[in-house]
Design a protein around this motif. Structure first.
Motif, short mmCIF file in Angstrom:
data_model
loop_
_atom_site.label_atom_id
_atom_site.label_comp_id
_atom_site.label_asym_id
_atom_site.label_seq_id
_atom_site.Cartn_x
_atom_site.Cartn_y
_atom_site.Cartn_z
N ILE A 98 6.29 37.87 -33.96
CA ILE A 98 5.04 38.36 -33.39
C ILE A 98 4.98 39.87 -33.59
CG2 ILE A 98 3.58 38.45 -31.33
CD1 ILE A 98 4.30 35.58 -32.26
N ALA A 99 3.86 40.36 -34.09
CA ALA A 99 3.70 41.80 -34.33
C ALA A 99 3.73 42.56 -33.01
CB ALA A 99 2.39 42.07 -35.05
N ASP A 100 4.45 43.67 -33.01
CA ASP A 100 4.47 44.55 -31.85
C ASP A 100 3.03 44.93 -31.52
OD1 ASP A 100 5.27 46.30 -29.86
OD2 ASP A 100 5.80 47.91 -31.24
N GLY A 101 2.68 44.80 -30.26
CA GLY A 101 1.33 45.12 -29.84
C GLY A 101 0.37 43.95 -29.89
N GLN A 102 0.85 42.78 -30.29
CA GLN A 102 -0.04 41.62 -30.38
C GLN A 102 0.56 40.39 -29.70
OE1 GLN A 102 -2.13 41.08 -34.02
NE2 GLN A 102 -1.83 43.19 -34.62
N VAL A 103 1.32 40.62 -28.65
CA VAL A 103 1.93 39.51 -27.92
C VAL A 103 0.91 38.97 -26.92
CG1 VAL A 103 3.81 38.81 -26.40
CG2 VAL A 103 4.22 40.55 -28.16
N ASP A 104 0.34 37.83 -27.26
CA ASP A 104 -0.59 37.15 -26.37
C ASP A 104 -0.44 35.65 -26.58
OD1 ASP A 104 -2.10 36.40 -28.63
OD2 ASP A 104 -3.40 38.13 -28.45
N SER A 105 -1.12 34.87 -25.76
CA SER A 105 -0.97 33.42 -25.85
C SER A 105 -1.37 32.89 -27.21
CB SER A 105 -1.78 32.75 -24.74
OG SER A 105 -3.15 33.11 -24.81
N HIS A 106 -2.41 33.44 -27.81
CA HIS A 106 -2.85 32.96 -29.12
C HIS A 106 -1.76 33.15 -30.17
CE1 HIS A 106 -5.31 32.13 -32.61
NE2 HIS A 106 -4.83 33.24 -33.14
N SER A 107 -1.23 34.37 -30.29
CA SER A 107 -0.22 34.65 -31.31
C SER A 107 1.05 33.84 -31.08
CB SER A 107 0.12 36.14 -31.33
OG SER A 107 -1.01 36.90 -31.67
N VAL A 108 1.51 33.80 -29.83
CA VAL A 108 2.74 33.08 -29.52
C VAL A 108 2.57 31.59 -29.81
CG1 VAL A 108 4.30 32.37 -27.65
CG2 VAL A 108 3.59 34.77 -27.86
N LEU A 109 1.50 30.98 -29.29
CA LEU A 109 1.31 29.55 -29.49
C LEU A 109 1.07 29.21 -30.96
CD1 LEU A 109 -0.82 28.63 -26.37
CD2 LEU A 109 1.59 28.05 -26.81
N HIS A 110 0.34 30.06 -31.66
CA HIS A 110 0.08 29.80 -33.08
C HIS A 110 1.38 29.74 -33.87
CE1 HIS A 110 -2.33 29.88 -36.78
NE2 HIS A 110 -1.31 30.57 -37.26
N GLU A 111 2.21 30.76 -33.72
CA GLU A 111 3.44 30.81 -34.51
C GLU A 111 4.47 29.78 -34.04
OE1 GLU A 111 3.07 32.22 -37.23
OE2 GLU A 111 1.35 33.46 -36.69
N VAL A 112 4.60 29.60 -32.74
CA VAL A 112 5.55 28.60 -32.23
C VAL A 112 5.08 27.20 -32.63
CG1 VAL A 112 6.53 27.57 -30.13
CG2 VAL A 112 6.46 30.06 -30.39
N SER A 113 3.76 26.97 -32.68
CA SER A 113 3.24 25.68 -33.12
C SER A 113 3.63 25.38 -34.56
CB SER A 113 1.72 25.62 -32.97
OG SER A 113 1.36 25.62 -31.61
N HIS A 114 3.65 26.39 -35.40
CA HIS A 114 4.12 26.17 -36.78
C HIS A 114 5.55 25.64 -36.76
CE1 HIS A 114 0.91 27.65 -39.31
NE2 HIS A 114 0.81 28.77 -38.60
N GLY A 115 6.41 26.26 -35.97
CA GLY A 115 7.80 25.81 -35.87
C GLY A 115 7.91 24.42 -35.28
N TYR A 116 7.13 24.16 -34.25
CA TYR A 116 7.10 22.84 -33.62
C TYR A 116 6.67 21.78 -34.62
CZ TYR A 116 5.12 19.14 -30.67
OH TYR A 116 4.78 17.94 -30.10
N LEU A 117 5.59 22.05 -35.35
CA LEU A 117 5.10 21.09 -36.33
C LEU A 117 6.10 20.89 -37.46
CD1 LEU A 117 2.85 19.22 -37.23
CD2 LEU A 117 1.70 21.18 -38.27
#
Length: 195
Positions: A98-117
């Protein structure tokens, strides 16, 4: 110690956060500490997160594993067109960055969802799970690969995991002439994956 450093920096991190989803000090602290489970728990149970954010976080928390998570300098995350990205999932290290300064639910869930999928696809391909959404996604991938050989060299067509990532995150990929049918299937597949 790392926890003290996170608490000292949490106000500065919150100030630098460009919010697209919702963010809290606890979410930022947990991502800063590299604690994916705690970050997902904050989204699932913390104040101010949307019902959809909560549902996705809870579903991912039910899985056996999920990717590592880390904050990286924003300038290191650039997409293929040279635009700054808010995050990326690195398959080879199973890490959501996650880019510094862009830690929010959208960014976290989007990237973690890639790993989950990605993890679900590995289990699906190994025959360990049955999932209607993955079956339909695999059918769509196979159909496109078999009926549109001109797509073979395109990024996103190497394997099912890469295809899923591009379908989820790349609007240009979804809008390609031969993949215009993806959008209606994408919504169905995403719903089925959450079941």
């Amino acid at each position: 110690d790392l926890r003290e450093a996170a608490e000292d920096d949490e106000t500065a991190l919150l100030r630098r956060t460009r919010i697209f989803g919702h963010s809290t000090k606890a979410l930022i602290r947990n991502v800063f500490l590299g604690d994916t489970r705690a970050a997902l728990q904050e989204i699932a149970q913390g104040e101010g997160f949307s019902q959809l954010d909560r549902m996705i976080a809870k579903r991912i928390l039910e899985s056996k594993t999920f990717p590592e998570i880390e904050i990286v300098p924003a300038e290191t995350l650039v997409d293929a067109d040279g635009r700054q990205a808010s995050g990326q999932y690195v398959t080879r290290s199973d890490t959501a960055q996650i880019a510094d300064g862009q830690v929010d639910s959208h960014s976290v869930l989007h990237e973690v969802s890639h790993g989950y999928l990605h993890a679900l696809i590995r289990e699906f391909q190994a025959g360990k799970i049955v999932n209607k959404g993955l079956t339909q996604l695999n059918d769509l991938y196979t159909f496109l690969k078999d009926n549109h050989p001109e797509l073979a060299g395109q990024y996103g067509m190497k394997d099912l995991s890469e295809f899923a990532s591009e379908v989820m995150s790349n609007p240009d990929f979804r809008s390609e002439e031969h993949t215009s049918e993806l959008q209606s299937h994408l919504n169905l597949v995403c719903r089925l994956l959450l079941e």
